[in-house]
Design an enzyme around this catalytic site. Sequence first.
Site, mmCIF file in Angstrom:
data_model
loop_
_atom_site.group_PDB
_atom_site.id
_atom_site.type_symbol
_atom_site.label_atom_id
_atom_site.label_comp_id
_atom_site.label_asym_id
_atom_site.label_seq_id
_atom_site.Cartn_x
_atom_site.Cartn_y
_atom_site.Cartn_z
ATOM 1 N N GLU A 29 11.942 37.880 76.394
ATOM 2 C CA GLU A 29 13.329 38.228 75.702
ATOM 3 C C GLU A 29 13.112 39.473 74.821
ATOM 4 O OE1 GLU A 29 13.899 34.307 73.882
ATOM 5 O OE2 GLU A 29 13.366 33.324 75.415
ATOM 6 N N SER A 59 15.219 31.648 78.298
ATOM 7 C CA SER A 59 14.991 30.455 79.180
ATOM 8 C C SER A 59 13.352 30.740 79.164
ATOM 9 C CB SER A 59 15.451 30.838 80.563
ATOM 10 O OG SER A 59 16.706 30.937 80.564
ATOM 11 N N GLU A 60 12.868 29.898 78.284
ATOM 12 C CA GLU A 60 11.340 29.951 78.163
ATOM 13 C C GLU A 60 10.834 29.387 79.636
ATOM 14 O OE1 GLU A 60 13.371 29.781 75.433
ATOM 15 O OE2 GLU A 60 12.556 31.213 74.195
ATOM 16 N N PHE A 83 8.184 33.438 69.428
ATOM 17 C CA PHE A 83 7.663 32.836 68.388
ATOM 18 C C PHE A 83 6.851 31.613 68.979
ATOM 19 C CE2 PHE A 83 10.921 34.882 66.113
ATOM 20 C CZ PHE A 83 10.447 34.998 64.898
ATOM 21 N N ASP A 85 6.183 28.651 68.022
ATOM 22 C CA ASP A 85 6.706 27.275 67.862
ATOM 23 C C ASP A 85 7.521 27.222 69.186
ATOM 24 O OD1 ASP A 85 6.686 27.281 64.444
ATOM 25 O OD2 ASP A 85 6.840 29.312 65.340
ATOM 26 N N HIS A 129 9.632 28.710 62.716
ATOM 27 C CA HIS A 129 9.194 29.936 63.238
ATOM 28 C C HIS A 129 7.754 30.520 62.597
ATOM 29 C CE1 HIS A 129 13.339 29.899 64.209
ATOM 30 N NE2 HIS A 129 13.342 31.070 64.705
#
Lengths: 325, 335
Positions: A29, A59-60, A83, A85, A129
Amino acid sequence: MAQLTFRESIARGIAQEMRRDESVVLLGEDVGAAGGVFKGTVGLLEEFGGVRVRDTPISEQAILGAAMGAAMTGLRPIAEIMFSDFFAVCWDIVANEIAKSRYMTNGQVTFPLVIRSGNGGGLRFGAQHSQSVENWAMMVPGLKVVVPSNALDVIGLMAAAVRDDDPVIFLEAKVLYSSKMDVPDGDIVDTLGSAKVLREGSNATLVALGSMVPRALEAASELAANGIDCTVIDVRSLVPLDTTTILREVAATGRLFTVEENPRLCGWGAEVASIVADEIFYDLDGPIVRITTPHIPLPAADALEDLAIPSVERIVTTVQKSMNS
Amino acid sequence: MSNTKIAPANSDLAHKIAMYRSQFALRQFENRAYDLFLENFVKGTSHLAIGQEAIAAGVAAAMRPDDWTFATYRGHAHTLARGVPMAPVFAELMGRTNGLMAGKGGSMHLTSVEHGMMGSYAVIGAHLPIACGAAWSAQYRGTEQVAVAFFGDGSTNIGSFHEALNFAAVWKLPVIFFCENNLWMEYTRTSDVTAVANPAADRASAYGLESIIVDGNDADAVFDVTSAAFARARAGEGPSMIEAKTYRHGGHSRADPGKYRPDDELAEWMAKDPIPRYRARLLDAGVSEEEILALESEVDAEVDLATEEAKAGDVPGEDLLLKDVWADGGASWRN
Ligand SMILES: Cc1ncc(C[n+]2csc(CCOP(=O)(O)OP(=O)(O)O)c2C)c(N)n1
Ligand SMILES: [Mg+2]
C-alpha cells in the site's frame, strides 16, 4: 561513503537488488507513487517503473497471497505490510500458507520472498500501530525473522533476505527510521543468522535487538562509567539465530541480560534464556535477567509509552541492581 | 502407468471419450479412497468429490499443461485431472513414502508442481489471493499461463475471496475463479447464510466481472465456458469467475453421512449424476456399449493396480520429519 538514514537505506537495499535481478518486484500500500508511508521506498517507482513497483488496494491477504503465489512461480517479491500490527489480518497467509507449504509438499515449492513491515513503538501511535511483533513471527516454523538496528545493516540484511530462498519477515523499527549512519558506496551484502558483537566487556552480556540495540549501547557506556563492563550483542536475526555468538559471549562474562521491546510473555529473550540455561548453565555467575516491555498493549501518551518500553535508564538500573545483589 | 489427463482433442469423439474416461476414473478413485478409509488404510480426514467430477474433468481439459491449479481440501479429483497418477495420491492418503508428498501433506494438501497442481489449501479462501500471485507472475513474465482457483459456495463469504477478486480485477490478472456450488458448506446450507442467491455469480458485478453460471454436472458445458475464460485470460483481458451448480453425493468429509440433506434434494441431484449422463451422451454419439465397458474395466484395473502399488509403500521414518522446512532441505533454526 554517504550518510544515510535508516529509511533511505531501505530503498537503497531494495534498489541494489532490483538492479541485479529482474525477478525482484515490490508491492504494498502506497509503496509506489507515495514512496511508502514511512518513506522507505522513495525513488523506486521512478527508477524501476510501475510494472515492478506496484501499489495495491488495502487488502493485506491479497498482498501477501500475491507475494506467495508469485514466489512459488519464479518471482522474488518484496511485500510491505505498513504496520506490523496489521499482520493480524493476514496471518493465515504468513503462518499457515507461506510458512507451511514447503514442508507439506515435501519440498516441491520454495518461497523466496521478503515481507517488510514497520514495527514497534516510540512514535506515540497507540496500541494498534506500535506493537513489536517479532515474537509472533519467531514462533512459526518456516519463517526467517530479521530485525536490523542501523542503516548499514538494513542494506546488507535486505540484500541477504532478498537473495535467500526462504520467506523472510523483515522488521523495521519505526523509531529508528530517521537514525543516520555513514554507509560505504557500492553493493553491500550481509549474512542472515549472524549476530554482531558491538562492544566487548568482562562483567555482563547485554543481548539486544532492533530499537533496543542503540539503547543497550548507551546503557553499556553509562554502566562502564559506573564500573560495570558490558558486552553488547546485536542479535540482528532471530531465525536463524546465531547461538554460537550468544553462548560464547555469555559464557565469557557469566551474566546474560536480554533487552527486548516485545511484550513480556514468549518474547525472543525467553528462548535465548532457555538456550543459555540449557547449554551453559555452569558458566553463569548469576541469574538471567530479561528487560522487556511489560505484558500490556502499548499506551499512546508519550509519558506512558516511555515508561513501557525499556529505556537506557531502566537498562542501567536493572543491570546495576542485579550485578550488585 | 496411464493417467486420467485428457489428451488434446483430435476429434470431437476422441475428446468425448477422453472426457468420460477422466470423469469415470475420478469417480472410481474416490470410491476406492472411501473403501480404503473404511479398511483403515486411509487415516485422518478426506473430502470426496463424488458428484462433482464433471467440473474437475471439464476444466482440466481446457487447460494448457503449464497452467496452474489451486484447489481446496476437496482436491483429489483436481489433482488427478491434471495428470497426476493415482498411486502416489492413494499412497499420500495412506501416509506412505511413495505418496505425492511422502506423507507430509495428506489428503487436504495434494500438490504436484510438475503437473501444474500448485497445491490444495485447507484454510477457506486462502488460495484465491495465492492464485492471483501466480497469475501476476505469468503476467510479469509474459508467459500467457493462467491460474485457476477452485472453491466452494461457502468460501464466497470469507474476506480473502473479496480481496482476491478486487485485486485480480484491478491488476487484470490471468486468473479464473471457479466456484463449485454444491449448495452446502459443512452442515449448513449456504443460502441460509448468504446475502445473495448465487453466491459467486451474484458478486461478480461488484468486481466488474460478468456473471457466469454453468451446469456443473455437464463436463462439456464446463469445458466450453472455461475455455472461453482461458482465452480471455491469455488475451490479457483479465480474470473471470464461473459458478458451477453441482452437488456432492456423500457427506462433507469422511465421517459425515450427510443426513441433514432432504431426501428429495438428494434424489433430484442423483438423477443429475454427471457420470451416467455423460455415458448416455457417448452412446448417443455412437460409441458402443462394449467400447464403454472396456474403457471402464481398464479404469477399474488401473485403480486396483494403483491401490496395490500404494499399499506396498514404506511407512515414513525420522529422515523425513526434519526435511524441507527450509530451501536448503533442512529444519535448522540456529547454528
Ligand atoms: C477459515 C476456515 N474456516 C472454517 C473451516 C472449516 N471448513 C472446512 S470446509 C468448510 C465448508 C466449506 O464449504 P464450501 O466452501 O461450500 O466447500 P465444500 O466443502 O462444499 O466443497 C468449513 C467451514 C476452514 N477450513 N477454514
Ligand atoms: Mg459447498
